[in-house]
Design a protein around this motif. Structure first.
Motif, PDB file in Angstrom:
ATOM      1  N   ALA A 149     -31.882 -39.411  43.578  1.00 59.29           N
ATOM      2  CA  ALA A 149     -31.421 -40.204  42.443  1.00 59.29           C
ATOM      3  C   ALA A 149     -31.040 -41.619  42.859  1.00 59.29           C
ATOM      4  O   ALA A 149     -30.414 -41.830  43.894  1.00 59.29           O
ATOM      5  CB  ALA A 149     -30.224 -39.526  41.791  1.00 59.29           C
ATOM      6  N   VAL A 177     -28.191 -39.323  36.984  1.00 56.79           N
ATOM      7  CA  VAL A 177     -29.074 -38.270  36.491  1.00 56.79           C
ATOM      8  C   VAL A 177     -28.460 -37.740  35.200  1.00 56.79           C
ATOM      9  O   VAL A 177     -27.273 -37.418  35.147  1.00 56.79           O
ATOM     10  CB  VAL A 177     -29.221 -37.131  37.520  1.00 56.79           C
ATOM     11  CG1 VAL A 177     -30.102 -36.016  36.960  1.00 56.79           C
ATOM     12  CG2 VAL A 177     -29.816 -37.667  38.820  1.00 56.79           C
ATOM     13  N   SER A 210     -31.545 -42.915  36.568  1.00 59.06           N
ATOM     14  CA  SER A 210     -32.597 -42.547  37.513  1.00 59.06           C
ATOM     15  C   SER A 210     -33.548 -41.507  36.926  1.00 59.06           C
ATOM     16  O   SER A 210     -34.767 -41.668  36.971  1.00 59.06           O
ATOM     17  CB  SER A 210     -31.970 -42.000  38.795  1.00 59.06           C
ATOM     18  OG  SER A 210     -32.952 -41.595  39.721  1.00 59.06           O
ATOM     19  N   HIS A 211     -32.993 -40.415  36.396  1.00 60.33           N
ATOM     20  CA  HIS A 211     -33.780 -39.324  35.823  1.00 60.33           C
ATOM     21  C   HIS A 211     -33.092 -38.818  34.559  1.00 60.33           C
ATOM     22  O   HIS A 211     -31.866 -38.792  34.490  1.00 60.33           O
ATOM     23  CB  HIS A 211     -33.884 -38.138  36.793  1.00 60.33           C
ATOM     24  CG  HIS A 211     -34.524 -38.445  38.114  1.00 60.33           C
ATOM     25  ND1 HIS A 211     -33.869 -39.146  39.116  1.00 60.33           N
ATOM     26  CD2 HIS A 211     -35.745 -38.133  38.614  1.00 60.33           C
ATOM     27  CE1 HIS A 211     -34.680 -39.249  40.169  1.00 60.33           C
ATOM     28  NE2 HIS A 211     -35.809 -38.650  39.885  1.00 60.33           N
ATOM     29  N   THR A 212     -33.897 -38.380  33.585  1.00 60.32           N
ATOM     30  CA  THR A 212     -33.367 -37.728  32.395  1.00 60.32           C
ATOM     31  C   THR A 212     -34.125 -36.420  32.176  1.00 60.32           C
ATOM     32  O   THR A 212     -35.361 -36.410  32.167  1.00 60.32           O
ATOM     33  CB  THR A 212     -33.504 -38.618  31.148  1.00 60.32           C
ATOM     34  OG1 THR A 212     -32.820 -39.858  31.373  1.00 60.32           O
ATOM     35  CG2 THR A 212     -32.889 -37.942  29.923  1.00 60.32           C
ATOM     36  N   TYR A 213     -33.380 -35.327  32.007  1.00 59.78           N
ATOM     37  CA  TYR A 213     -33.976 -33.998  31.878  1.00 59.78           C
ATOM     38  C   TYR A 213     -33.423 -33.300  30.638  1.00 59.78           C
ATOM     39  O   TYR A 213     -32.479 -33.767  30.008  1.00 59.78           O
ATOM     40  CB  TYR A 213     -33.650 -33.140  33.110  1.00 59.78           C
ATOM     41  CG  TYR A 213     -34.241 -33.646  34.409  1.00 59.78           C
ATOM     42  CD1 TYR A 213     -35.554 -33.362  34.757  1.00 59.78           C
ATOM     43  CD2 TYR A 213     -33.468 -34.388  35.300  1.00 59.78           C
ATOM     44  CE1 TYR A 213     -36.093 -33.811  35.956  1.00 59.78           C
ATOM     45  CE2 TYR A 213     -34.000 -34.839  36.501  1.00 59.78           C
ATOM     46  CZ  TYR A 213     -35.315 -34.547  36.825  1.00 59.78           C
ATOM     47  OH  TYR A 213     -35.844 -34.991  38.009  1.00 59.78           O
ATOM     48  N   ALA A 232     -32.359 -33.395  42.019  1.00 59.93           N
ATOM     49  CA  ALA A 232     -32.399 -34.841  42.258  1.00 59.93           C
ATOM     50  C   ALA A 232     -31.109 -35.327  42.906  1.00 59.93           C
ATOM     51  O   ALA A 232     -31.117 -36.248  43.725  1.00 59.93           O
ATOM     52  CB  ALA A 232     -32.643 -35.576  40.937  1.00 59.93           C
TER      53      ALA A 232
END
Length: 348
Positions: free
Chosen positions: A330, A334, A310-313, A324
């Motif tokens: 998400a 994540v 969903s997300h990459t940080y 998230a």
């Protein structure tokens, strides 16, 4: 090395890491962990996963409370960087993944060779880092505990989260009829694209009515296995569509509310309630986890499962990463991707 350190308990989403209010900070020169035994392996972390348990641990609300300060983190993937003299299973340069009680939110982690798994050729390393906890939880729950079989009706709550999407896919591999419960059009569309048999959108539908209509249309008796990482009112409502002899898998309480499962109803309807604390298998039945992750990596290599990121940080964006998860934004996993600069290499 760079590492995210929890220095006090609190909400890591409130402010940027390192601010006075934040419970976490990114330390640029944290000591590199040494090889602790002859069979230890040092891994340069490629990516690491965020799970709801990691968020609860920083809040101080998880069942395991490590002493401060600590480096959070659990499942990860990376490249073998150094090995102890008695290591036989791995070589420098091997691609591996694993999970730990703590410590993966850092550029380097050390683990015994018995805890590592080779990542098959062709498998994405971020996907491999996302696999152990989320897919491992769902695999042990559905395959080992519930022994889900073809034709059974599986109902997955929180179906668009990390463990939820894993449960949906494993349910389909087992041949189950899968009902997925989520909220929001984007999540619903993703679940439909995965071939789920019935999707309930909590934003516009009543879960009891929707599921009862579906099972009636399909001439089914009800839900045989309930996979529940949510808790609260949704659990209470879901119990109204369970079949005689159903199994309830208690995975977690993302709603923040621990549900009450009435023992008298469980008695009358012959329900089985499974509490699943996945991490404790490493202490009590480690072979179950090892076999589970090996099978999942095989499925990943063969394309039987897909890990939705969903997300990459980065570590410095950990407040956004945890946000998230906290806010339910998400869809899937994540992740934190680790940035390995030349300065790190010069210190190894």
């Amino acid at each position: 090395m760079e590492a995210l350190v929890c220095r006090k308990l609190g909400d890591p989403t409130a402010t940027e890491p390192g601010s006075t209010e934040s419970p976490v900070e990114v330390r640029k020169n944290h000591p590199i962990p040494p090889l602790t035994s002859d069979t230890a392996v040092r891994v340069k972390v490629t990516a690491t996963s965020l799970n709801f348990a990691n968020y609860l641990q920083i809040l101080g609300k998880y069942q395991e409370k490590p002493p401060l300060p600590f480096i959070p983190g659990s499942d990860y993937s990376g490249i073998v960087d150094a090995i102890g003299p008695s290591v036989t299973k791995f070589r420098v340069g091997d691609r591996v993944c694993s999970f730990a009680a703590l410590g993966s939110y850092a550029q380097i982690i050390v683990a015994d060779q018995s805890l590592l798994f080779l990542v098959p050729e062709g498998c994405d390393m971020i996907a491999a880092a996302a696999l152990p906890v989320a897919f491992g939880t769902s695999h042990v729950a559905l395959v080992h505990r519930a022994r889900l079989t073809s034709g059974q009706v599986l109902m997955v709550l929180g179906a668009a989260g990390g463990v939820g999407l894993a449960a949906v896919q494993i349910g389909k591999i087992c041949g189950a009829i899968v009902i997925a419960v989520a909220r929001g059009s984007e999540k619903i569309q993703l679940l439909k694209s995965m071939g789920v048999d019935h999707v309930v959108d909590l934003g516009s539908e009543n879960v009891i009515t929707s599921v009862k209509e579906f099972v009636k249309t399909r001439k089914l008796k009800g839900v045989d296995v309930l996979y529940d990482p949510v808790g609260g009112k949704l659990t209470k409502d879901s119990m109204k569509v369970l079949n005689w002899g159903a199994q309830i898998l208690v995975i977690g309480f993302a709603s923040g509310e621990v549900p009450l499962i009435p023992a008298n109803i469980a008695l009358v309807k012959n329900w089985t309630v499974h509490g699943l604390y996945w991490g404790s298998y490493k202490i009590h039945q480690p072979s179950v986890l090892d076999d589970s992750i090996r099978e999942l990596l095989s499925w990943l290599a063969r394309g039987l499962i897909t890990i939705h990121i969903s997300h990459t940080y980065s570590l410095s964006q950990s407040n956004l990463a945890f946000g998230a998860i906290k806010d339910g934004k998400a869809i899937g996993k994540v992740m934190i991707a680790l940035d390995h600069k030349a300065t790190l290499s010069s210190k190894l």
